[in-house]
Design a protein around this motif. Structure first.
Motif, PDB file in Angstrom:
ATOM      1  N   LEU A   1      63.452  79.200   0.537  1.00  0.00           N
ATOM      2  CA  LEU A   1      62.182  79.288   0.068  1.00  0.00           C
ATOM      3  C   LEU A   1      61.998  78.833  -1.415  1.00  0.00           C
ATOM      4  O   LEU A   1      61.031  78.210  -1.898  1.00  0.00           O
ATOM      5  CB  LEU A   1      61.473  80.818  -0.127  1.00  0.00           C
ATOM      6  CG  LEU A   1      60.192  81.057  -0.612  1.00  0.00           C
ATOM      7  CD1 LEU A   1      59.231  80.256   0.470  1.00  0.00           C
ATOM      8  CD2 LEU A   1      59.707  82.571  -0.377  1.00  0.00           C
ATOM      9  N   ARG A   2      63.192  79.162  -2.190  1.00  0.00           N
ATOM     10  CA  ARG A   2      63.134  78.491  -3.680  1.00  0.00           C
ATOM     11  C   ARG A   2      62.933  77.002  -3.911  1.00  0.00           C
ATOM     12  O   ARG A   2      62.255  76.558  -4.793  1.00  0.00           O
ATOM     13  CB  ARG A   2      64.284  78.994  -4.447  1.00  0.00           C
ATOM     14  CG  ARG A   2      64.087  80.561  -4.891  1.00  0.00           C
ATOM     15  CD  ARG A   2      63.200  80.902  -5.916  1.00  0.00           C
ATOM     16  NE  ARG A   2      63.785  80.033  -7.012  1.00  0.00           N
ATOM     17  CZ  ARG A   2      64.503  79.944  -8.051  1.00  0.00           C
ATOM     18  NH1 ARG A   2      65.234  81.156  -7.926  1.00  0.00           N
ATOM     19  NH2 ARG A   2      64.852  79.135  -8.999  1.00  0.00           N
ATOM     20  N   VAL A   3      63.460  76.520  -2.732  1.00  0.00           N
ATOM     21  CA  VAL A   3      63.130  74.963  -2.593  1.00  0.00           C
ATOM     22  C   VAL A   3      61.774  74.542  -2.788  1.00  0.00           C
ATOM     23  O   VAL A   3      61.235  73.611  -3.511  1.00  0.00           O
ATOM     24  CB  VAL A   3      63.957  74.308  -1.476  1.00  0.00           C
ATOM     25  CG1 VAL A   3      63.739  72.844  -1.459  1.00  0.00           C
ATOM     26  CG2 VAL A   3      65.282  74.482  -1.812  1.00  0.00           C
ATOM     27  N   TYR A   4      61.086  75.338  -1.826  1.00  0.00           N
ATOM     28  CA  TYR A   4      59.532  75.233  -1.909  1.00  0.00           C
ATOM     29  C   TYR A   4      58.831  75.495  -3.052  1.00  0.00           C
ATOM     30  O   TYR A   4      57.950  74.794  -3.608  1.00  0.00           O
ATOM     31  CB  TYR A   4      59.107  75.834  -0.526  1.00  0.00           C
ATOM     32  CG  TYR A   4      57.517  75.841  -0.303  1.00  0.00           C
ATOM     33  CD1 TYR A   4      56.935  74.578   0.452  1.00  0.00           C
ATOM     34  CD2 TYR A   4      56.840  76.498  -0.983  1.00  0.00           C
ATOM     35  CE1 TYR A   4      55.348  74.567   0.363  1.00  0.00           C
ATOM     36  CE2 TYR A   4      55.214  76.575  -0.848  1.00  0.00           C
ATOM     37  CZ  TYR A   4      54.811  75.440  -0.125  1.00  0.00           C
ATOM     38  OH  TYR A   4      53.394  75.386  -0.191  1.00  0.00           O
TER      39      TYR A   4
ATOM     40  N   TYR B   1      44.868  68.889   1.816  1.00  0.00           N
ATOM     41  CA  TYR B   1      44.889  68.100   2.865  1.00  0.00           C
ATOM     42  C   TYR B   1      45.778  69.060   3.936  1.00  0.00           C
ATOM     43  O   TYR B   1      45.593  68.746   5.255  1.00  0.00           O
ATOM     44  CB  TYR B   1      45.417  66.845   2.681  1.00  0.00           C
ATOM     45  CG  TYR B   1      44.573  65.800   2.182  1.00  0.00           C
ATOM     46  CD1 TYR B   1      43.398  65.121   2.943  1.00  0.00           C
ATOM     47  CD2 TYR B   1      44.835  65.076   0.889  1.00  0.00           C
ATOM     48  CE1 TYR B   1      42.795  64.265   2.215  1.00  0.00           C
ATOM     49  CE2 TYR B   1      44.060  64.214   0.307  1.00  0.00           C
ATOM     50  CZ  TYR B   1      43.057  63.779   0.946  1.00  0.00           C
ATOM     51  OH  TYR B   1      42.154  62.898   0.726  1.00  0.00           O
ATOM     52  N   VAL B   2      46.727  69.571   3.375  1.00  0.00           N
ATOM     53  CA  VAL B   2      47.637  70.213   4.248  1.00  0.00           C
ATOM     54  C   VAL B   2      47.355  71.648   4.722  1.00  0.00           C
ATOM     55  O   VAL B   2      47.781  72.406   5.700  1.00  0.00           O
ATOM     56  CB  VAL B   2      49.108  70.233   3.567  1.00  0.00           C
ATOM     57  CG1 VAL B   2      49.685  68.904   3.696  1.00  0.00           C
ATOM     58  CG2 VAL B   2      49.372  71.180   2.345  1.00  0.00           C
ATOM     59  N   ASP B   3      46.119  72.212   3.780  1.00  0.00           N
ATOM     60  CA  ASP B   3      45.601  73.564   4.181  1.00  0.00           C
ATOM     61  C   ASP B   3      44.526  73.380   5.031  1.00  0.00           C
ATOM     62  O   ASP B   3      43.924  74.616   5.429  1.00  0.00           O
ATOM     63  CB  ASP B   3      45.669  74.153   3.031  1.00  0.00           C
ATOM     64  CG  ASP B   3      46.771  74.931   2.396  1.00  0.00           C
ATOM     65  OD1 ASP B   3      47.779  74.600   2.975  1.00  0.00           O
ATOM     66  OD2 ASP B   3      46.818  75.387   1.214  1.00  0.00           O
ATOM     67  N   SER B   4      44.110  72.332   5.267  1.00  0.00           N
ATOM     68  CA  SER B   4      42.749  72.230   6.312  1.00  0.00           C
ATOM     69  C   SER B   4      43.272  72.481   7.807  1.00  0.00           C
ATOM     70  O   SER B   4      44.433  72.484   8.018  1.00  0.00           O
ATOM     71  CB  SER B   4      42.108  71.073   6.178  1.00  0.00           C
ATOM     72  OG  SER B   4      43.127  70.118   6.857  1.00  0.00           O
TER      73      SER B   4
ATOM     74  N   GLU C   1      54.575  68.248   1.695  1.00  0.00           N
ATOM     75  CA  GLU C   1      55.022  67.812   2.981  1.00  0.00           C
ATOM     76  C   GLU C   1      55.741  68.923   3.731  1.00  0.00           C
ATOM     77  O   GLU C   1      55.436  68.906   5.028  1.00  0.00           O
ATOM     78  CB  GLU C   1      55.901  66.400   2.652  1.00  0.00           C
ATOM     79  CG  GLU C   1      55.871  65.814   4.017  1.00  0.00           C
ATOM     80  CD  GLU C   1      56.638  64.454   3.819  1.00  0.00           C
ATOM     81  OE1 GLU C   1      57.011  63.697   4.805  1.00  0.00           O
ATOM     82  OE2 GLU C   1      56.792  63.942   2.486  1.00  0.00           O
ATOM     83  N   LEU C   2      56.305  69.799   3.170  1.00  0.00           N
ATOM     84  CA  LEU C   2      57.194  70.944   3.897  1.00  0.00           C
ATOM     85  C   LEU C   2      55.922  71.646   4.670  1.00  0.00           C
ATOM     86  O   LEU C   2      56.275  72.311   5.766  1.00  0.00           O
ATOM     87  CB  LEU C   2      57.880  71.828   2.973  1.00  0.00           C
ATOM     88  CG  LEU C   2      59.226  71.209   2.577  1.00  0.00           C
ATOM     89  CD1 LEU C   2      59.941  71.989   1.387  1.00  0.00           C
ATOM     90  CD2 LEU C   2      60.182  71.048   3.782  1.00  0.00           C
ATOM     91  N   ASP C   3      54.621  71.728   3.887  1.00  0.00           N
ATOM     92  CA  ASP C   3      53.701  72.455   4.653  1.00  0.00           C
ATOM     93  C   ASP C   3      53.265  71.914   6.095  1.00  0.00           C
ATOM     94  O   ASP C   3      52.592  72.413   6.946  1.00  0.00           O
ATOM     95  CB  ASP C   3      52.493  72.746   3.857  1.00  0.00           C
ATOM     96  CG  ASP C   3      52.667  73.796   2.847  1.00  0.00           C
ATOM     97  OD1 ASP C   3      53.375  74.841   3.167  1.00  0.00           O
ATOM     98  OD2 ASP C   3      52.014  73.948   1.756  1.00  0.00           O
ATOM     99  N   ILE C   4      53.748  70.653   6.289  1.00  0.00           N
ATOM    100  CA  ILE C   4      53.086  69.890   7.310  1.00  0.00           C
ATOM    101  C   ILE C   4      54.490  70.157   8.430  1.00  0.00           C
ATOM    102  O   ILE C   4      54.354  70.081   9.680  1.00  0.00           O
ATOM    103  CB  ILE C   4      53.173  68.416   7.219  1.00  0.00           C
ATOM    104  CG1 ILE C   4      51.908  68.202   6.345  1.00  0.00           C
ATOM    105  CG2 ILE C   4      52.939  67.768   8.525  1.00  0.00           C
ATOM    106  CD1 ILE C   4      51.841  66.687   5.925  1.00  0.00           C
TER     107      ILE C   4
END
Length: 279
Positions: A116-119, A45-48, A102-105
């Protein structure tokens, strides 16, 4: 029996994971298929392009409905919820995974490795934890499982630089780009500083290999019947890293990944090696 929808989602994703997973015992194989289909569906969903944010938030809402006792009618979600309850998986791990998706949004860059480590925790370390629970491993293995998930995800970042740039994302500390005087990982910019880029990529690969080494130090926690597919996937990721290390710019020409024959050969090699070591 594995549901056809779940099977198709997994097979359409990572070939390394798919073919390695086939060598797990049947009950474990089915659980891994369920896990991967849930992770893959959320990620898709987030990579489309364009992002299907509405689809992601609907998927997320249905998951929480499912974990709270409702049947959603989505075979991927309902099967995953059943897996969570049956294997007593910590739902906080799922929360972290969905938060990273959701961070990718909402996010496209990370200033430092700490950021970055959080992600990475939600997008990959918890995957190692999910697998540890599916395999009924000792909690002593959990730290190593986190390292393995993190390492594999980081190599994916290196391999998939052009794809992520197309999505508007950079999954490396901005401080590292500044260190090598790289303004952007867009190929046109990289061509102007190819030696800087090569050094940058090799630094990221060193990070991957250090995490991979920590992960493999925990392989002793894994029973023999589960070790072969895990070691195979691990070895194939190291192979991919080696190809990129030789010629970092290759990531712009093709997606570096092992062939089907390479995967099968590695499985057979690990099977024979493991068998000899246990005699």
């Amino acid at each position: 029996m594995i549901d056809q929808t779940i099977y198709s989602i997994f097979k359409g994703g990572s070939k390394t994971y798919f073919y390695s997973t086939l060598f797990f015992p049947k009950n474990v194989r089915e659980d891994v298929f369920v896990l991967y289909s849930f992770l893959r569906k959320a990620d898709d969903y987030v990579d489309s392009i364009p992002q299907d944010t509405e689809g992601f938030y609907s998927f997320k809402k249905k998951y929480y409905q499912g974990i709270n006792g409702s049947k959603t009618g989505d075979i991927v979600i309902d099967s995953f919820v059943n897996l969570i309850k049956r294997k007593n998986i910590d739902t906080n791990w799922v929360d972290s995974f969905l938060a990273s998706m959701e961070l990718d949004i909402t996010n496209s860059t990370y200033e430092t490795m700490k950021d970055l480590r959080v992600y990475l925790y939600g997008s990959s370390e918890v995957v190692g934890l999910f697998m540890a629970k599916i395999l009924d491993l000792s909690p002593d293995s959990y730290e190593n499982a986190r390292y393995l998930g993190r390492a594999m995800q980081y190599l994916n970042f290196i391999r998939d630089i052009p794809e992520d740039i197309e999505l508007g994302r950079t999954y490396f500390p901005q401080s590292d780009l500044e260190l090598f005087n790289i303004e952007s990982l867009d190929e046109e910019c990289v061509r102007k500083r190819e030696e800087n880029f090569n050094a940058f990529v090799r630094k990221q690969l060193n990070t991957y290999y250090s995490w991979q080494k920590e992960a493999e130090s925990g392989f002793s926690h894994i029973p023999f019947r589960y070790l072969i597919p895990i070691k195979t996937a691990s070895d194939l990721y190291k192979w991919t890293g080696l190809q990129i290390k030789k010629h970092p710019h290759v990531v712009y020409r093709k997606k570096v990944k092992p062939s089907f024959l390479n995967i099968i050969f590695k499985v057979l090699f690990n099977s024979v090696s493991a068998g000899l070591s246990f005699k």
